[in-house]
Design an enzyme around this catalytic site. Sequence first.
Site, PDB file in Angstrom:
ATOM      1  N   VAL A  40      11.836 -22.250   3.157  1.00  0.00           N
ATOM      2  CA  VAL A  40      13.178 -21.712   3.401  1.00  0.00           C
ATOM      3  C   VAL A  40      13.887 -22.649   4.369  1.00  0.00           C
ATOM      4  O   VAL A  40      13.363 -22.969   5.444  1.00  0.00           O
ATOM      5  CB  VAL A  40      13.116 -20.280   3.952  1.00  0.00           C
ATOM      6  CG1 VAL A  40      14.504 -19.789   4.348  1.00  0.00           C
ATOM      7  CG2 VAL A  40      12.497 -19.347   2.912  1.00  0.00           C
ATOM      8  N   ARG A  74       0.835  -1.209   0.000  1.00  0.00           N
ATOM      9  CA  ARG A  74       0.000   0.000   0.000  1.00  0.00           C
ATOM     10  C   ARG A  74       0.869   1.259   0.000  1.00  0.00           C
ATOM     11  O   ARG A  74       0.542   2.248  -0.645  1.00  0.00           O
ATOM     12  CB  ARG A  74      -0.931   0.025   1.226  1.00  0.00           C
ATOM     13  CG  ARG A  74      -2.120  -0.918   1.122  1.00  0.00           C
ATOM     14  CD  ARG A  74      -3.214  -0.596   2.141  1.00  0.00           C
ATOM     15  NE  ARG A  74      -2.795  -0.756   3.529  1.00  0.00           N
ATOM     16  CZ  ARG A  74      -2.822  -1.895   4.203  1.00  0.00           C
ATOM     17  NH1 ARG A  74      -3.255  -2.994   3.620  1.00  0.00           N
ATOM     18  NH2 ARG A  74      -2.426  -1.955   5.457  1.00  0.00           N
ATOM     19  N   TYR A  77     -24.931   0.833  30.824  1.00  0.00           N
ATOM     20  CA  TYR A  77     -25.940  -0.004  31.450  1.00  0.00           C
ATOM     21  C   TYR A  77     -27.290   0.144  30.761  1.00  0.00           C
ATOM     22  O   TYR A  77     -27.763   1.254  30.535  1.00  0.00           O
ATOM     23  CB  TYR A  77     -26.130   0.345  32.932  1.00  0.00           C
ATOM     24  CG  TYR A  77     -27.466  -0.112  33.466  1.00  0.00           C
ATOM     25  CD1 TYR A  77     -27.759  -1.472  33.560  1.00  0.00           C
ATOM     26  CD2 TYR A  77     -28.456   0.796  33.818  1.00  0.00           C
ATOM     27  CE1 TYR A  77     -29.010  -1.900  33.994  1.00  0.00           C
ATOM     28  CE2 TYR A  77     -29.707   0.374  34.258  1.00  0.00           C
ATOM     29  CZ  TYR A  77     -29.973  -0.979  34.354  1.00  0.00           C
ATOM     30  OH  TYR A  77     -31.208  -1.413  34.769  1.00  0.00           O
ATOM     31  N   SER A  92      -2.730 -16.288   4.363  1.00  0.00           N
ATOM     32  CA  SER A  92      -3.726 -15.444   5.058  1.00  0.00           C
ATOM     33  C   SER A  92      -4.990 -16.189   5.440  1.00  0.00           C
ATOM     34  O   SER A  92      -6.090 -15.781   5.084  1.00  0.00           O
ATOM     35  CB  SER A  92      -4.114 -14.248   4.183  1.00  0.00           C
ATOM     36  OG  SER A  92      -3.111 -13.284   4.231  1.00  0.00           O
ATOM     37  N   CYS A 142      -7.474 -19.709  13.729  1.00  0.00           N
ATOM     38  CA  CYS A 142      -8.419 -19.722  14.853  1.00  0.00           C
ATOM     39  C   CYS A 142      -9.773 -20.269  14.443  1.00  0.00           C
ATOM     40  O   CYS A 142     -10.561 -20.691  15.287  1.00  0.00           O
ATOM     41  CB  CYS A 142      -8.629 -18.317  15.395  1.00  0.00           C
ATOM     42  SG  CYS A 142      -7.099 -17.444  15.721  1.00  0.00           S
TER      43      CYS A 142
END
Lengths: 450, 450
Positions: A83, A24, A428, A41, A45
Amino acid sequence: MSKDRIVIIGGDAAGMSAASKIRRVNPDRDILVLEKTAHTSYSACGMPYYIGGLIDDIDSLVARSPATFRDKYAIDVRTGHEVVAIDPIAQRVMIRHNGRADISEAFDQLLIATGACPYCPDVPGAGADGIFGLSTLASGIRIKEFIEQNKPKNAVVVGGGYIGLEMAEALVRQNLKVSLIQLGREVMDTLDPDMGALVSQALRDIGVNLYLSEEFEAFESTNGKVQAVVTNQRTLPADIVILGMGVRPNSKLAEAAGIELSVKNAIKVDDRMRTATANIWAAGDCVATVHRLTGQPFYVALGTVANKQGLIAGTNLSGGDACFPGVVGTAVSKICKVEVARTGLQEKELQNLDFDYAAETVKTRTRAGYYPGAGRITVKLIGEKGSGRLLGAQIVGMEGAAKRIDIIATALTARMTVTDLIDLDLSYAPPFSPVWDPVQTAARQLLKKL
Amino acid sequence: MSKDRIVIIGGDAAGMSAASKIRRVNPDRDILVLEKTAHTSYSACGMPYYIGGLIDDIDSLVARSPATFRDKYAIDVRTGHEVVAIDPIAQRVMIRHNGRADISEAFDQLLIATGACPYCPDVPGAGADGIFGLSTLASGIRIKEFIEQNKPKNAVVVGGGYIGLEMAEALVRQNLKVSLIQLGREVMDTLDPDMGALVSQALRDIGVNLYLSEEFEAFESTNGKVQAVVTNQRTLPADIVILGMGVRPNSKLAEAAGIELSVKNAIKVDDRMRTATANIWAAGDCVATVHRLTGQPFYVALGTVANKQGLIAGTNLSGGDACFPGVVGTAVSKICKVEVARTGLQEKELQNLDFDYAAETVKTRTRAGYYPGAGRITVKLIGEKGSGRLLGAQIVGMEGAAKRIDIIATALTARMTVTDLIDLDLSYAPPFSPVWDPVQTAARQLLKKL
């Protein structure tokens, strides 16, 4: 700087966050990403939910594919490229690809984002089929395929950390009989045992057989296939085994290149994500960070931290100036209907650090008692005697409970006292909270002990 | 001090929090509570859910009844006792009870906790039957009974604040045709109009007819019963009208006694909840507090603030030493499926205060995009140019969105910058958040403008 070549080892959260940021800022920068697996990417999770059947499409876990990075970001992503060595003097990386090991690439700046891998002790039978760690997207796919093809009946999860527990739930969802072995008194030893006990109970409630305070010793296998898990007390039949004993940073490459390591053999970096070796940077699950409460080096492997560190590295590698200030030990998980969260320091850590602390636990409700869906919430809060400083919190409860940990994470970062917490103007309304938020109710009780 | 007599005017959140605290500390203290209505310690915030039928039992809204206070706490609670005058010199209160007005009681310390009442401008027809404000438990019961007995078809809510919107939803749940008149461009003018527009849409989605930028002028009635609501643009038929134009502090008693007032005619108190008149204290919806960001007096009527101020007053009245530090303007509500929250300063306030600010709004998801139930969330964040200081936030979104406002409320209290917010170690797991929490995504975008 904008013309030199950046090589990134590892194409997941940290590596691709860095690569995207650099692109970018520097549209013409030469960026080469070398990724061992076929994927980039992806949300590691999310894999327990894929395996458990809550998410059908594995592709939904991939934020951006290698092709997307190549086509839309003009980032030279090479998958299947492992690598195998770093030469920090010649500034080259040696690569294994399709059986060839004679490839190498030059770098001006190198970012190591090699992640972490599930820990497995060197015990008999560790190489058998049917034993899985969960780290890469490929490993998630392999587990799901193994279940579909082999229809295992008995599963054993070795270790009761976040991944172990999320996988135990996933396997129950797939109708396996699930046993879990945990060395500690309760599961999830990032919580104190009194709070961990609530999570242990949530697992029992969905039918997981818990073997607590029990030591894992070995695997038994026949014809190279796992058959059982052996502990110091029993042998549990196992058609599939999940390793849930935490992860270790993938730092061997860095170590072999003479790059300095830190706690738990994670790569040592400064707050700009620079290693101690010139022109070599590191970010994500392979590095050590700083605990903002203790100022000490700290190792944690979490997607959110990896993403942030990748962005910091990418910012600094593209001429910017950004710091990663460290963490306060925040983590959250959902085990069945029970939400679990923690931040700051737990009692064990405080004892090791010789803090004079007090802890208080309150049980209350996530919403106004009369409002539909008001569920149980248990909040444990820890503060320093004398100074009154807030030191940590643990929360276990029903829907809406866990995200309250962020209030404490923010308060810890601001070095607030327990009184400061009570004084906060928290939101609240009956659908969201009792009139005193549970964390403030806990703070009021704790204050009496400080 | 422990032997003198405390008289408390008002038996709801602030008054009974104070009374309970004093009783816990001073078991023998003479505590007299004078309450105009028949009820004590009820959740006014819960009444829209009772009227809407989400909660069946009105008693569930009562935390402790007058009898409980008398029997278990030995607090002399007298309901149906309206204080009509305070004599601060003679230290007596004059009381109306059962038509008698010749009663008076002496006090050594007086706590005024008279609350607030719905605002109704002095317009033609304001006294007609079928026009209701919602403040006391009795008013909630009256509305519910009116609906059951009169089966109204057309409801008009005048004013689009929290109570107006919650009541609009409640009336839709009771199958009324609901119109809402709002002077501002969008409902809920504690939000900036761009965020308020999202709430306006949520109301339209459940079938509420909105009349925005429209001025309420009068009621029409026949035989003392309301028939219609007149605006500057139309006449809307109305079998029932709800006043939703905010509340005004019940401070006339205090004013008549020469007690100093503050903004919006709320009673002026210091951070110990003492008025400017000796031995007279005040707490809850009848007092002005301090905005912690501006340091200026600020009026807000919220159950959570009233409870906290009552506890502070009670602590100081029983020999302790506690401060109420003020608020940062936090509020939250749920309108249908949409959660709405705000804290800090909104653009209108910042313009009045001559802040040089920037605002940024991001639309993202409440959970990881692939996780079931990931809903929309819009976060607007405001920061000061130059200093980078965080100034306020507004959130509108689906389940799990709103409580994130507490992160910002905490950060505002700690005077964090937008960069500090980005640096926070907030919790992440797919069921709870994208890998960057929405508030941090907003902060990253805002930072570019500061």
